[in-house]
Scaffold this active site. Structure first.
Site, PDB file in Angstrom:
ATOM      1  N   ASP A  66     -24.433  99.110  76.157  1.00  0.00           N
ATOM      2  CA  ASP A  66     -24.951  99.518  74.812  1.00  0.00           C
ATOM      3  C   ASP A  66     -24.057  99.981  73.733  1.00  0.00           C
ATOM      4  O   ASP A  66     -22.927 100.097  74.146  1.00  0.00           O
ATOM      5  CB  ASP A  66     -26.122 100.510  74.867  1.00  0.00           C
ATOM      6  CG  ASP A  66     -25.865 101.705  76.100  1.00  0.00           C
ATOM      7  OD1 ASP A  66     -24.562 101.899  76.324  1.00  0.00           O
ATOM      8  OD2 ASP A  66     -26.700 102.198  76.472  1.00  0.00           O
ATOM      9  N   ASP A 134     -35.129 111.013  80.233  1.00  0.00           N
ATOM     10  CA  ASP A 134     -36.587 110.530  80.278  1.00  0.00           C
ATOM     11  C   ASP A 134     -36.614 108.945  80.896  1.00  0.00           C
ATOM     12  O   ASP A 134     -37.638 108.295  80.677  1.00  0.00           O
ATOM     13  CB  ASP A 134     -36.734 110.244  78.570  1.00  0.00           C
ATOM     14  CG  ASP A 134     -35.959 108.889  78.095  1.00  0.00           C
ATOM     15  OD1 ASP A 134     -35.043 108.569  78.645  1.00  0.00           O
ATOM     16  OD2 ASP A 134     -36.268 108.782  76.811  1.00  0.00           O
ATOM     17  N   HIS A 136     -34.674 106.264  80.601  1.00  0.00           N
ATOM     18  CA  HIS A 136     -34.070 104.888  80.272  1.00  0.00           C
ATOM     19  C   HIS A 136     -32.948 104.767  80.698  1.00  0.00           C
ATOM     20  O   HIS A 136     -32.281 105.468  81.582  1.00  0.00           O
ATOM     21  CB  HIS A 136     -33.784 105.375  78.749  1.00  0.00           C
ATOM     22  CG  HIS A 136     -32.852 106.095  78.340  1.00  0.00           C
ATOM     23  ND1 HIS A 136     -32.898 107.505  77.622  1.00  0.00           N
ATOM     24  CD2 HIS A 136     -31.339 106.154  78.627  1.00  0.00           C
ATOM     25  CE1 HIS A 136     -31.515 107.725  77.156  1.00  0.00           C
ATOM     26  NE2 HIS A 136     -30.722 106.992  78.026  1.00  0.00           N
ATOM     27  N   GLU A 141     -35.803 102.748  76.141  1.00  0.00           N
ATOM     28  CA  GLU A 141     -36.733 103.993  76.184  1.00  0.00           C
ATOM     29  C   GLU A 141     -38.002 103.740  76.850  1.00  0.00           C
ATOM     30  O   GLU A 141     -38.353 102.463  76.845  1.00  0.00           O
ATOM     31  CB  GLU A 141     -36.631 104.612  74.844  1.00  0.00           C
ATOM     32  CG  GLU A 141     -35.443 104.756  73.990  1.00  0.00           C
ATOM     33  CD  GLU A 141     -34.869 106.387  74.756  1.00  0.00           C
ATOM     34  OE1 GLU A 141     -35.301 106.564  75.528  1.00  0.00           O
ATOM     35  OE2 GLU A 141     -33.940 106.917  74.001  1.00  0.00           O
TER      36      GLU A 141
HETATM   37  C1  GLP Z   1     -26.825 107.527  77.315  1.00  0.00           C
HETATM   38  C2  GLP Z   1     -26.635 105.959  77.676  1.00  0.00           C
HETATM   39  C3  GLP Z   1     -27.014 105.471  79.162  1.00  0.00           C
HETATM   40  C4  GLP Z   1     -26.639 106.736  79.843  1.00  0.00           C
HETATM   41  C5  GLP Z   1     -27.349 107.723  79.615  1.00  0.00           C
HETATM   42  C6  GLP Z   1     -26.937 108.949  80.553  1.00  0.00           C
HETATM   43  O1  GLP Z   1     -28.175 107.688  76.474  1.00  0.00           O
HETATM   44  N1  GLP Z   1     -27.237 105.034  76.579  1.00  0.00           N
HETATM   45  O2  GLP Z   1     -26.442 104.423  79.253  1.00  0.00           O
HETATM   46  O3  GLP Z   1     -26.771 106.287  81.090  1.00  0.00           O
HETATM   47  O4  GLP Z   1     -26.956 108.309  78.178  1.00  0.00           O
HETATM   48  O5  GLP Z   1     -25.733 109.675  80.027  1.00  0.00           O
HETATM   49  P1  GLP Z   1     -25.028 110.567  80.933  1.00  0.00           P
HETATM   50  O6  GLP Z   1     -24.616 110.073  82.066  1.00  0.00           O
HETATM   51  O7  GLP Z   1     -24.058 111.279  79.814  1.00  0.00           O
HETATM   52  O8  GLP Z   1     -26.049 111.943  81.288  1.00  0.00           O
END
Ligand code: GLP
Length: 242
Positions: A66, A134, A136, A141
């Site tokens: 992403d 959440d 995702h 989402e």
């Molecule tokens: C973001 C990214 C995800 C990631 C998530 C968790 O929203 N789009 O790909 O998995 O956050 O992030 P973190 O590993 O910093 O908790």
């Protein structure tokens, strides 16, 4: 789904070993990569292994999950910048073979082409995922169709707040992102997901025990034939104590 429970150090090492095994078995592997805090130690392990000559990324191709809309690749919070700084700049990868969705210019057209580009490269052999609080995955989402391909998504308010920790303030967090869709993710031949910390416990509970439907994007992973979940005690606490 298989599950491994361990400290962040232990599970990050196990995942890095999976990547190393994948690349050493197939040097021109296609890897799917994630940003965020969760995979950081995996990437440090891979950098170390590369420097020690245990793995080479020379023939590897990568596709990231992403990217924020509105940030170009030189912005410190863009996912292209993150990947360069946290991994690509420190390994022997050919940067022209590293693909990150675009956040500016022709980002919509590029997103439309992304699944084809992955397919033409032979498909993703091994994909690492984090997970949002959440539930995702990527930026898919709750409510995202299970059959979605790469698209431009609106971020949930909870995600904007979660991710604001990396920006100066919440207003700076982009409201949209380009993301692989849930079907694009499911097309990967092998998936590993890493989650640590108490703020992921609800999402991990939903992943294992929630209803399988589009309100819980990560629940689709239960249908994948080769998906392993790597968690620490905190992230797994609501499943284990059930
Ligand atoms: C973001 C990214 C995800 C990631 C998530 C968790 O929203 N789009 O790909 O998995 O956050 O992030 P973190 O590993 O910093 O908790």
């Amino acid at each position: 789904m298989k599950v491994h429970v361990g400290t962040n150090e232990e599970i990050s090492k196990l995942i890095a070993d999976e990547f190393i095994k994948q690349i050493n078995t197939k040097p021109d592997s296609v890897l799917g990569l994630a940003t965020g805090t969760s995979p950081l130690l995996v990437y440090s392990n891979l950098i170390k292994a590369n420097k020690e000559g245990k793995v080479s990324f020379k023939n590897v191709t990568t596709f990231n999950l992403d990217e924020y809309i509105g940030l170009d690749g030189t912005h410190e919070q863009s996912y292209r910048y993150f990947m360069n700084v946290k991994l690509f700049d420190h390994i022997d990868i050919d940067k022209s073979k590293t693909h990150v969705l675009k956040g500016v210019d022709d980002y919509e057209d590029y997103a439309k082409k992304y699944d084809d580009l992955i397919l033409k490269s032979g498909g993703i052999d091994l994909l690492i995922l984090g997970i949002g609080s959440d539930g995702h995955i990527g930026f898919n989402e709750p409510g995202t169709p299970f059959d979605s391909l790469t698209h431009i998504a609106d971020l949930a308010q909870s995600t904007i707040i979660d991710n604001s920790r990396l920006f100066n303030n919440v207003d700076e967090v982009p409201k949209k992102a380009a993301t692989m869709g849930l079907k694009s993710i499911m097309n990967a031949k092998k998936i590993v997901l890493i989650a640590t910390g108490k703020n992921k416990a609800n999402a991990i509970k939903d992943l294992f025990l929630g209803e399988k439907n589009e309100k819980i994007p990560c629940s689709i992973l239960r249908d994948h034939k080769d998906c392993t979940i790597y968690v620490d005690d905190d992230a797994y606490s609501l499943v284990k104590n059930k």
